[in-house]
Design a protein around this motif. Sequence first.
Motif: not given
Length: 99
Positions: A13-23, A40-49
């Motif tokens: 697991s890693l954290s990164a700021v991508l395009g101004g988004q806390n990922c 992004v900001s603790n909200s799922p965008i995609i999971t198990a992709t």
Amino acid sequence: MLTIPLQATPSQSLSAVLGGQNCQINVYQKSTGMYLDLYVSNSPIITATICLDRVRLVRETYLGFIGDLAFADTQGTSDPVYTGLGSRFVLLYLEASDL
């Protein structure tokens, strides 16, 4: 386009700021392939992709992610496996201007 650094471990697991988004990105190997979760900001965008060579992971703008992610094989066209992460297989952040 930015390269996101990964280690050759089966789960990480890693954290990164991508395009101004806390990922938060989770990458993990299963018997059926490599998978990725993106929050992004603790909200799922995609999971198990499933991660495939040069196939964008988010793809849909309605998900609210600015840009996209994709794996690339630097030595051919194989799908990623954890043993080659960070060397043969790289995770790329595609900025909105790259799409």
